[in-house]
Structures are given as C-alpha cells and as structure tokens.
Design a protein around this motif. Structure first.
Motif, short mmCIF file in Angstrom:
data_model
loop_
_atom_site.label_atom_id
_atom_site.label_comp_id
_atom_site.label_asym_id
_atom_site.label_seq_id
_atom_site.Cartn_x
_atom_site.Cartn_y
_atom_site.Cartn_z
N UNK A 182 -5.31 -12.59 3.70
CA UNK A 182 -5.71 -12.39 5.10
C UNK A 182 -5.50 -10.99 5.64
N UNK A 183 -4.28 -10.50 5.65
CA UNK A 183 -3.99 -9.28 6.40
C UNK A 183 -4.63 -8.06 5.76
N UNK A 184 -5.45 -7.37 6.56
CA UNK A 184 -6.13 -6.18 6.05
C UNK A 184 -5.33 -4.90 6.30
N UNK A 185 -4.21 -5.00 7.03
CA UNK A 185 -3.47 -3.80 7.41
C UNK A 185 -2.04 -3.79 6.88
N UNK A 186 -1.73 -4.62 5.88
CA UNK A 186 -0.38 -4.60 5.34
C UNK A 186 -0.18 -3.34 4.49
N UNK A 187 1.05 -2.99 4.27
CA UNK A 187 1.34 -1.77 3.52
C UNK A 187 2.62 -1.94 2.71
N UNK A 188 2.78 -1.07 1.72
CA UNK A 188 4.06 -0.99 1.03
C UNK A 188 5.05 -0.35 1.99
N UNK A 189 6.18 -1.02 2.20
CA UNK A 189 7.14 -0.54 3.20
C UNK A 189 7.97 0.63 2.70
N UNK A 190 8.46 0.53 1.47
CA UNK A 190 9.34 1.58 0.97
C UNK A 190 9.51 1.45 -0.54
N UNK A 191 9.99 2.53 -1.14
CA UNK A 191 10.35 2.52 -2.56
C UNK A 191 11.50 3.50 -2.74
N UNK A 192 12.51 3.11 -3.50
CA UNK A 192 13.68 3.96 -3.71
C UNK A 192 14.22 3.76 -5.12
N UNK A 193 14.76 4.83 -5.69
CA UNK A 193 15.36 4.80 -7.02
C UNK A 193 16.80 5.27 -6.91
N UNK A 194 17.72 4.39 -7.26
CA UNK A 194 19.15 4.69 -7.12
C UNK A 194 19.47 5.15 -5.70
N UNK A 195 18.79 4.59 -4.72
CA UNK A 195 19.02 4.92 -3.31
C UNK A 195 18.22 6.10 -2.79
N UNK A 196 17.55 6.87 -3.66
CA UNK A 196 16.76 8.03 -3.23
C UNK A 196 15.33 7.59 -2.96
#
Length: 234
Positions: free
Chosen positions: A42-56
């Motif tokens: 359904x949602x056409x405007x969803x997005x990846x919120x965040x990505x982090x590696x070892x906290x960075x």
C-alpha cells in the motif's frame, strides 16, 4: 591505489526491524556499502529509516521506489567511510517492511576516504531489464549497486561487465516476496559505465547504483615530502 573487494554478505528479513547482520571488514582505506531492497503493501511513501554499523551511521547515496499492484518496492544504497575493522560487528537497518527485505553488504579497500562516492543512478519501472548509466569522474572507479523485483521465484542475470555477488529471493511467493540482486562493475578510464541486471520475468522493481572512487596513489605525496626534507636541510 586499486579498489579491492574484502568481504560480502547478505540476509533476508521482514517486519519493522531493526534488521541486523554480523559482518567483518579488514584492510586499509575501507568503505562499507549496504544495499537495502524491500517491499511493503500500500504505502507509496515509506522509506528506509536508518542504517548503522557498530553504532556509526551510514549515509544514503541513492534510492528509488516503484509502486504498483498494491506493492511498493524500494532499493537504497548506503555507505560508511572507514568502518570498524578487526572483528565482526552488527549492521542494523530499520524500516517498516511488512512483507520482505534483503540486506546486502560489501567491504571495499583502496577507496578515497574524503570523497568516496561520485555519480549515482537509479531505474524504477515495471519491466524485466533494469539499468543505470553512470559517468565516472576518475579512472579505475567501481560502480556498485543492487536491485529488487517483486516475485520471489524470479532470478537475475548480470549485465555487461557486472560481477554478481548475490541473487536470492526472500521466499517463493509471487506477490509478497522479492528477488534481490547485488554486484559491482570495475571501471577503467573515466567515462560512462552501465550497471544493469535482467530478471527472468517482468514485474515492479528498482535498481540503484553508485560510483566508488579509488584512493590516490602514494606518488601524489612525493612533492609534499620533497618540500619537507628541503626545509630540514636548510
């Protein structure tokens, strides 16, 4: 300095996340590249919120989405300069992907640590042939990226010059699973390079790719060293 492939990995996920994948980098002048391919209803405007590696936190470099038949496929490329090395750390990515997702990682060496990413490109459509043309601004750059297409029973074939690292569906459902592709293309002289992949069937999908720039050779420091020793001799 030539870019090299240190390590790669991939995992399948669903839900709200965070999706975590244990991963290890090694070598010098490192760059972590994450390709996130996911699908929700359904949602056409969803997005990846965040990505982090070892906290960075990683930086999103390219993203696009394709909406159709009550499904939204979204693919993004994220990068992190000089990721933690020497042990396995967690890559965590968050998004409300209520159907399926693939998280694909690679660690590269010999990458420019100041301006690692140059050109970017995406292609979103209902088709089976996906491609993006990127014009590299420096010799010996790589083009790195991935794709996702609705239908977990499909398969990908890499385009000209592209090395495939991963090609896998999140399941076998034709409506609720995706098949994701991950790979790279080694460039030569600065110029235009296509990053392409063809699926075994037509559906809604997305491809995203970025130019990765090599680190300067050691020879570029010679004038600086000459000036330094000249000052010492005075």
């Amino acid at each position: 300095m030539a870019i090299g492939l240190d390590n790669s990995a991939a995992g399948t996920f669903s839900g709200a996340g965070p999706f975590t994948l244990s991963f290890q980098c090694s070598g010098s002048q490192r760059l972590l590249v994450a390709v996130l391919a996911g699908m929700r209803t359904a949602e056409s405007n969803w997005s990846w919120d965040s990505a982090a590696f070892n906290g960075a936190a990683l930086t999103q470099q390219a993203v696009n989405a394709q909406f159709g038949n009550n499904r939204n496929v979204r693919v993004a490329v994220w990068t992190l300069v000089n990721p933690a090395a020497g042990a396995a750390y967690q890559l965590a990515a968050s998004a409300n992907v209520n159907l399926s997702a693939r998280l694909m990682l690679m660690c590269l060496t010999g990458v420019d640590q100041v301006t690692p990413v140059g050109a970017t490109g995406t292609h979103a459509a209902q088709t089976n042939a996906f491609s993006a043309n990127l014009t590299t601004g420096i010799a010996d750059a790589w083009v790195v990226g991935g794709a996702g297409i609705r239908n977990g029973t499909l398969a990908w074939s890499p385009g000209t010059g592209v090395t495939e690292l991963n090609d896998q569906g999140t399941g076998s459902d034709a409506s609720n699973d995706i098949t994701a592709f991950f790979g790279y293309r080694v460039g030569g002289a600065a110029g235009s390079y296509g990053f392409a992949a063809t699926a075994s069937g037509t559906n809604h999908g997305v491809l995203a790719a970025v130019e990765i720039r090599p680190a300067a050779t050691g020879g570029s420091n010679i004038p600086v060293l000459f000036s330094y020793f000249r000052q010492l001799s005075r």
